[in-house]
Motif scaffolding. Structure first.
Motif, short mmCIF file in Angstrom:
data_model
loop_
_atom_site.label_atom_id
_atom_site.label_comp_id
_atom_site.label_asym_id
_atom_site.label_seq_id
_atom_site.Cartn_x
_atom_site.Cartn_y
_atom_site.Cartn_z
N ALA A 37 7.94 -6.83 4.25
CA ALA A 37 7.31 -8.11 3.89
C ALA A 37 6.64 -8.74 5.11
O ALA A 37 5.57 -9.36 5.00
CB ALA A 37 8.34 -9.06 3.29
N GLU A 49 3.33 -7.09 5.69
CA GLU A 49 2.35 -7.65 4.76
C GLU A 49 1.88 -9.03 5.25
O GLU A 49 0.67 -9.33 5.21
CB GLU A 49 2.96 -7.76 3.36
N ARG A 50 2.80 -9.83 5.70
CA ARG A 50 2.47 -11.16 6.25
C ARG A 50 1.54 -11.03 7.44
O ARG A 50 0.53 -11.74 7.54
CB ARG A 50 3.77 -11.86 6.63
N ARG A 66 -1.53 -0.30 3.51
CA ARG A 66 -1.59 -1.34 2.47
C ARG A 66 -1.78 -2.72 3.08
O ARG A 66 -2.36 -3.61 2.43
CB ARG A 66 -0.32 -1.31 1.62
N ALA A 67 -1.31 -2.90 4.29
CA ALA A 67 -1.49 -4.19 4.97
C ALA A 67 -2.87 -4.35 5.56
O ALA A 67 -3.19 -5.41 6.14
CB ALA A 67 -0.43 -4.34 6.06
N GLY A 99 -0.41 -8.47 8.23
CA GLY A 99 -1.69 -7.93 7.83
C GLY A 99 -2.59 -8.95 7.19
O GLY A 99 -3.81 -8.97 7.44
N ALA A 100 -2.02 -9.82 6.38
CA ALA A 100 -2.82 -10.86 5.71
C ALA A 100 -3.46 -11.81 6.71
O ALA A 100 -4.51 -12.39 6.43
CB ALA A 100 -1.94 -11.64 4.74
N LEU A 122 2.67 1.80 4.55
CA LEU A 122 2.88 0.36 4.60
C LEU A 122 1.79 -0.33 5.42
O LEU A 122 1.24 -1.37 5.02
CB LEU A 122 4.26 0.08 5.20
#
Length: 257
Positions: free
Chosen positions: A172, A175-176, A222-223, A178-179, A219
């Protein structure tokens, strides 16, 4: 550092031969060779300097001058990323929150200087076993909590599988990161046990340990990470072998995982 037994010219030559497009450099061997000479050597070979390692150790005396020098070295080498190993507890201290606050303040003092020179500071969380002596930042979320105080083009994070594979919150956090465009470096190493005495030189060759490295690569994909993927193996057994052989083995292992 994976093949630190190879002199820099030999490393450059072998990377070109094997199709490795870039090298993550470390400060001490580069300074020994000469900053400008190293920059010319790598550039003339058509390779990129992916990152410079390392800045940090903000809980030690003299951190500011040393880190400003590291930022200048990164700029001279043509890399946009300086990896930070933030430092552990000051001598005699048991104040872990205080150490983390000191690290955040130090990064805040350096971020504008780095940004003005086109260098990003990449905070690298280290496994908690290093919290006392090498890095009080142990999780990707802790690193991001600091990085988010500054523009992404100044401060981001390093994602190193060796240090983060155990943390169920890490996906998670990736993902944070990468955003926000804050993944500035991605490093691979495997985890094998038992760890050697001293634990620092226990990183396993890719595919020899327990980390699902392919999952981590997916992973990061995807990020939205599209930057270099580095292999960083601190391993006394690998260092004792022929460097060219180790480099060939590492390239093969990288392609397999």
């Amino acid at each position: 550092m994976t093949v630190k037994q190879l002199p820099l010219p030999a490393l450059v030559e072998e990377c070109v031969r094997l199709g490795v497009p870039g090298i993550g450099l470390w400060r001490d061997p580069v300074k020994e060779y000469g900053i400008e000479a190293a920059a010319t050597l790598v550039r003339d070979a058509g390779l990129a300097v992916t990152t410079l390692c390392r800045g940090g150790f903000f809980t030690s005396d003299g951190w500011e001058a040393d880190n400003r020098a590291a930022i200048d070295e990164a700029a001279a080498l043509g890399t946009d990323t300086l990896v930070l190993v933030s430092g552990g507890l000051p001598a005699g201290s048991r104040d872990l929150p205080g150490a983390r606050a000191r690290i955040a303040d130090a990064i805040g003092a350096l971020a504008p200087y780095a940004g003005a020179r086109g260098v990003r500071l990449a905070i690298e969380p280290l496994h908690p076993m290093y919290a006392s002596d090498r890095c009080a930042i142990s999780t990707l979320d802790q690193a991001l909590d600091i990085a988010e105080r500054f523009p992404a083009e100044q401060v981001g994070v390093t994602v190193d599988t060796y240090h983060l594979w155990w943390d169920e919150r890490a996906p998670a956090a990736v993902e944070r990161a990468g955003a926000q465009g804050r993944i500035h470096s991605f490093q691979l190493a495997d985890w094998t046990t038992p760890l050697p005495e001293g634990v620092l030189h226990g990183r396993g060759q890719l595919g020899t340990g327990v980390i699902d490295l392919g999952r981590w690569a997916s992973l990061l994909d995807r990020a939205g990470y599209t930057g270099p993927v580095e292999v960083e193996l601190f391993n006394a057994g690998l260092w004792a072998r022929d460097g060219v052989e180790v480099l060939e083995e590492t390239v093969d292992a990288f392609l397999k995982v």
